[in-house]
Design an enzyme around this catalytic site. Sequence first.
Site, PDB file in Angstrom:
ATOM      1  CG  LEU A  32     -48.675 -17.380  60.012  1.00 35.28           C
ATOM      2  CD1 LEU A  32     -47.081 -17.767  60.781  1.00 35.28           C
ATOM      3  CD2 LEU A  32     -49.567 -17.214  60.887  1.00 35.28           C
ATOM      4  N   GLY A  33     -48.806 -18.038  55.491  1.00 38.99           N
ATOM      5  CA  GLY A  33     -47.793 -17.520  54.396  1.00 38.99           C
ATOM      6  C   GLY A  33     -47.649 -18.350  53.200  1.00 38.99           C
ATOM      7  NE  ARG A  34     -50.887 -22.439  51.283  1.00 32.98           N
ATOM      8  CZ  ARG A  34     -52.305 -22.411  51.950  1.00 32.98           C
ATOM      9  NH1 ARG A  34     -52.954 -21.379  51.257  1.00 32.98           N
ATOM     10  NH2 ARG A  34     -52.313 -23.317  52.480  1.00 32.98           N
ATOM     11  N   GLY A  35     -45.104 -18.435  49.425  1.00 36.22           N
ATOM     12  CA  GLY A  35     -44.502 -18.606  48.671  1.00 36.22           C
ATOM     13  C   GLY A  35     -44.021 -19.240  47.889  1.00 36.22           C
ATOM     14  N   GLY A  38     -42.040 -21.892  49.375  1.00 35.71           N
ATOM     15  CA  GLY A  38     -42.229 -22.721  50.872  1.00 35.71           C
ATOM     16  C   GLY A  38     -43.078 -22.134  51.365  1.00 35.71           C
ATOM     17  CB  THR A  39     -46.875 -23.378  52.895  1.00 36.01           C
ATOM     18  OG1 THR A  39     -47.154 -23.773  51.892  1.00 36.01           O
ATOM     19  CG2 THR A  39     -47.782 -22.897  54.072  1.00 36.01           C
ATOM     20  CB  VAL A  40     -44.649 -19.249  56.809  1.00 38.15           C
ATOM     21  CG1 VAL A  40     -44.074 -18.976  58.560  1.00 38.15           C
ATOM     22  CG2 VAL A  40     -43.284 -19.151  55.982  1.00 38.15           C
ATOM     23  CG  ASP A 152     -36.412 -12.858  47.471  1.00 31.56           C
ATOM     24  OD1 ASP A 152     -37.020 -11.626  46.645  1.00 31.56           O
ATOM     25  OD2 ASP A 152     -37.218 -13.551  48.093  1.00 31.56           O
TER      26      ASP A 152
END
Length: 519
Positions: A32-35, A38-40, A152
């Site tokens: 769903l997304g990366r930051g 972490g990775t979701v 954050d």
Amino acid sequence: MISEEGDHQATTSAHRGSGRLIAGRYHLHDVLGRGGMGTVWRAHDQLLDRAVAAKELHILTHGDEEHRIRVRRAIREARAVARVSHPHVVGVHDLVESEDRLWIVMELVEGPSLSQRIAENGPLTPQHAAALGVQLLDALEAVHAAGTLHRDVKPANVLLRRDGNAVLTDFGIAALDDGEFLTTTGELVGSLEFMAPERVMGTEVGPASDLWSLGATLATVCGGQSPFRRPAHPATLHAVAYEEPVLSERLGPLYPVVEALLRKSPDDRPPAATARAALRRVAAGDTTAEPLPTPTVRVPRSSPSSADADTVTSGQERLVPARGAVPTARHTTTLKPVRELPEQSSRSGPTRVLWALVGTAVLAAGVGGGLFLTGTPPFKENSKATTASYVVKSAASWQPVTGVTVQRGDRVTVRFVSGQWTADYRNMPMTGPAGYDAATDKLFAGAVDCKIRRASPFGSLLARLTGKQGYPIHAVGRKLTFKAAGNGALELAMNDLAGSCSQDNRGTLTVKVVVTRPS
């Protein structure tokens, strides 16, 4: 710092594709997304047969002792967030260790992030941004009441449900960052332009730091630009720490509350109640834009007469202008604008100088009048104050507050800051400094002998002076102010005796103590 091995393993695992089974229960699907942290993944909980979101944290669970300490801190704070049940805070279902790393399993929010919404459709109107701001403010207060910070808050960490309501998510920073945790590139974790100045400067952070980030978020989604973003990271850090925000005229009636939330000093930012009142007015369509005052001038109301040896004013202190009532942490606000009477507040002048002059005059009249009503002359203008923060443990009896001394005539204020506790962790919910409500308190009827103060409910925060003479025991609530009748040490406790009575107590409360001494 994340090891190269950990970073490489995170990158590799993120590209292995779907089909993995985590902790023998969570089946991963698509990303769903990366930051940076972490990775979701979109995942399926096979045990409860429901869709979830699984965040794979990019740190390994093994390593040196310092690393293990940070992992334990992550677990503690993730559990704290998991206890927050609030419609505008993402639900945390599970925290598991799998493939040598931590995973946070959360509710799956089917909707874009606020940053995606802005990128696709442009800036929000002031009214829409204010309505979301109230929801996020409520969410932050619930998180703060659980004893943790988000650290954050930014548009990318706000998800929008299908009905348009906001959900605060991504507590990975709150669980992992202690002010020193870095990425592999040596940068601070988090988005620099949304970090509060005190965090950039390495000084003490608190709930006001999250409110600053909320202000930066509202300025960005309504104004169409980040107020502190610069071409290079050092320039952004300098802007956050020292420069005034660049605020767009698009903010309109939202400008005053955003400007107030973005003040450099945490003490100059408005309390949550004042910010909420201003946001509600904008969300309801009020187009007036008056500046919010700096909450520094305090005026105690007249102290009621009391049979106690100390003169007590519990919860009677107010700001100029008035703060408004302290809300509950689980307050919920919908996006639908509702016309309501705004919370009472004084009109602010055009400058802070005017407020200081007005506040000084009211301070002299209020303090003098209030104390003369009790037969006590007012403090001199050059009175001195000593401040200390203290964590009160639920499983201990009377605990002396270190760092402050109390003498006859001192004005002592105990103010609740954060935290929760329970007098029976097996059967009773968590509560705050006011203790349990009347109905819940009756459930303890068989243990009434365990109370320190019979008139107050179980779980309430108590304060007393100890010295050569006996002093009364006071219920603190969210705030207690009293004039010391003699010399002594300030002690705090939960309304439950030590020993066998408190063996099932859990939790702590953080308080701020201010002792003002006339000179």
